[in-house]
Design a protein around this motif. Sequence first.
Motif, mmCIF file in Angstrom:
data_model
loop_
_atom_site.group_PDB
_atom_site.id
_atom_site.type_symbol
_atom_site.label_atom_id
_atom_site.label_comp_id
_atom_site.label_asym_id
_atom_site.label_seq_id
_atom_site.Cartn_x
_atom_site.Cartn_y
_atom_site.Cartn_z
ATOM 1 N N MET A 10 0.857 -1.170 0.000
ATOM 2 C CA MET A 10 0.000 0.000 0.000
ATOM 3 C C MET A 10 0.897 1.225 0.000
ATOM 4 O O MET A 10 1.769 1.372 0.856
ATOM 5 C CB MET A 10 -0.897 0.004 1.222
ATOM 6 N N VAL A 11 0.715 2.082 -0.989
ATOM 7 C CA VAL A 11 1.514 3.292 -1.077
ATOM 8 C C VAL A 11 0.586 4.480 -0.955
ATOM 9 O O VAL A 11 -0.317 4.646 -1.772
ATOM 10 C CB VAL A 11 2.301 3.346 -2.403
ATOM 11 N N ASP A 12 0.809 5.290 0.062
ATOM 12 C CA ASP A 12 -0.021 6.464 0.326
ATOM 13 C C ASP A 12 -1.511 6.144 0.324
ATOM 14 O O ASP A 12 -2.322 6.831 -0.309
ATOM 15 C CB ASP A 12 0.285 7.564 -0.698
ATOM 16 N N GLY A 13 -1.867 5.067 0.984
ATOM 17 C CA GLY A 13 -3.283 4.759 1.140
ATOM 18 C C GLY A 13 -3.919 4.010 -0.003
ATOM 19 O O GLY A 13 -5.088 3.655 0.072
ATOM 20 N N LYS A 14 -3.171 3.767 -1.052
ATOM 21 C CA LYS A 14 -3.754 3.030 -2.172
ATOM 22 C C LYS A 14 -2.979 1.745 -2.415
ATOM 23 O O LYS A 14 -1.770 1.698 -2.235
ATOM 24 C CB LYS A 14 -3.722 3.896 -3.442
ATOM 25 N N ARG A 15 -3.703 0.717 -2.830
ATOM 26 C CA ARG A 15 -3.020 -0.533 -3.161
ATOM 27 C C ARG A 15 -2.112 -0.300 -4.341
ATOM 28 O O ARG A 15 -2.437 0.418 -5.275
ATOM 29 C CB ARG A 15 -4.040 -1.610 -3.513
ATOM 30 N N SER A 16 -0.975 -0.940 -4.296
ATOM 31 C CA SER A 16 -0.027 -0.699 -5.372
ATOM 32 C C SER A 16 0.733 -1.978 -5.699
ATOM 33 O O SER A 16 0.505 -3.018 -5.110
ATOM 34 C CB SER A 16 0.928 0.417 -4.960
ATOM 35 N N ASP A 17 1.641 -1.850 -6.607
ATOM 36 C CA ASP A 17 2.425 -2.993 -7.052
ATOM 37 C C ASP A 17 3.905 -2.645 -6.940
ATOM 38 O O ASP A 17 4.280 -1.482 -7.083
ATOM 39 C CB ASP A 17 2.062 -3.288 -8.509
ATOM 40 N N VAL A 18 4.725 -3.669 -6.690
ATOM 41 C CA VAL A 18 6.160 -3.389 -6.530
ATOM 42 C C VAL A 18 6.748 -2.782 -7.785
ATOM 43 O O VAL A 18 7.670 -1.981 -7.727
ATOM 44 C CB VAL A 18 6.959 -4.682 -6.235
ATOM 45 N N ARG A 19 6.209 -3.192 -8.930
ATOM 46 C CA ARG A 19 6.805 -2.714 -10.174
ATOM 47 C C ARG A 19 6.609 -1.213 -10.375
ATOM 48 O O ARG A 19 7.325 -0.577 -11.129
ATOM 49 C CB ARG A 19 6.213 -3.483 -11.366
ATOM 50 N N LEU A 20 5.592 -0.680 -9.706
ATOM 51 C CA LEU A 20 5.329 0.753 -9.855
ATOM 52 C C LEU A 20 6.072 1.580 -8.820
ATOM 53 O O LEU A 20 6.126 2.795 -8.900
ATOM 54 C CB LEU A 20 3.829 1.017 -9.713
ATOM 55 N N LEU A 21 6.645 0.880 -7.853
ATOM 56 C CA LEU A 21 7.197 1.573 -6.690
ATOM 57 C C LEU A 21 8.354 2.492 -7.043
ATOM 58 O O LEU A 21 8.463 3.599 -6.530
ATOM 59 C CB LEU A 21 7.639 0.533 -5.656
ATOM 60 N N LYS A 22 9.207 2.033 -7.950
ATOM 61 C CA LYS A 22 10.394 2.822 -8.290
ATOM 62 C C LYS A 22 10.001 4.168 -8.875
ATOM 63 O O LYS A 22 10.492 5.217 -8.438
ATOM 64 C CB LYS A 22 11.258 2.057 -9.286
ATOM 65 N N ASP A 23 9.087 4.131 -9.844
ATOM 66 C CA ASP A 23 8.690 5.382 -10.500
ATOM 67 C C ASP A 23 7.944 6.291 -9.531
ATOM 68 O O ASP A 23 8.082 7.504 -9.581
ATOM 69 C CB ASP A 23 7.836 5.089 -11.732
#
Lengths: 192, 146
Positions: free
Chosen positions: A71-84
Amino acid sequence: MARRAAPEINAGSTADIAFLLLIFFLVTTTMDVDTGITRKLPPPVENPDEDVDVKERNVLKILVNSHDMLMVDGKRSDVRLLKDKTKDFMALHPDNPDYPEITTKFIEELGKEFPASKGVISLKNDRGTSYEMYIKVQNELARAFNEMKDERSVELFGVKYSQLVDENKIKAINKLVPVRISEAEPEDIGGK
Amino acid sequence: MPGINTSSLPDIIFMLLFFFMVSTTMREVTVRVKQRMPEATEVQKLEKKSLVSFIYIGEPKNTKLFGTKSRIQLNDVFASVDDIPEFIAKEREARDEADRKFITTSLKVDGNTKMGIVTDVKQELRKSGAFKINYSTRKKVERRSR
């Protein structure tokens, strides 16, 4: 008195002895180089109740739960998007209240002031998170910071960060792009 | 036909021998836990092996005897989290005074381990003042697919 010539030592077996030693070292050698992600732990907090006041906009919250979901800033996310996402967050966005504040930082090595983001990455994981996932997240964060260092280095000195030789330049880049990853004090959430 | 002159054979072998002698690092601990490290791309090499102390965490290899719960191994024995301050103190004691602040603790953790135990170890390391740590990982060959 005639001296008898000393008989020559037979050196034919030296090769065998050397072979024996060689085989011993061949067997015991481990050639693996230890590699890993180096991090610095913060010193223990003295007053656990005392909260460090960091403005909401300056923090990118990353949470990993026990099912290895992100979870990034309250939203579900994916590791692949984390870098950007990290790079976008840490980049300078003047006059945008959604992004971290900007201060100026004096870099001694370059004798100039530079704008710098006040952003901090906050990483929090559950006790049930797998180590593999944790490393994946750490790796993506490290990659984001390394890419930012590279970009900054190319911009200022024309070469990538890894190819910098001058110690002052390396220091300057490290000051310009500080690796600001804060790991929250562990907490039990979600049980086992 | 004259035989081949083999008198320089020992020299050649010695050369090989020296190469292996220099490159050898003796493994002094037997790892008793499973070690399948996670992969990462952004890895750094661990410099100065003499200044690294290792903590192994993972499922015991001998599951019949020790069960499948992840365990911490310090030196040659299984240990609990409470043993870490002593371990760190001993590791520090064994190094030169001048080198003590450069000691890195390498965490060799199996990929399937839960973070709970790792966090406990990290907390203990913080308390003991061993701030420099290294998460040991295998280097992944990067595929530039994007």
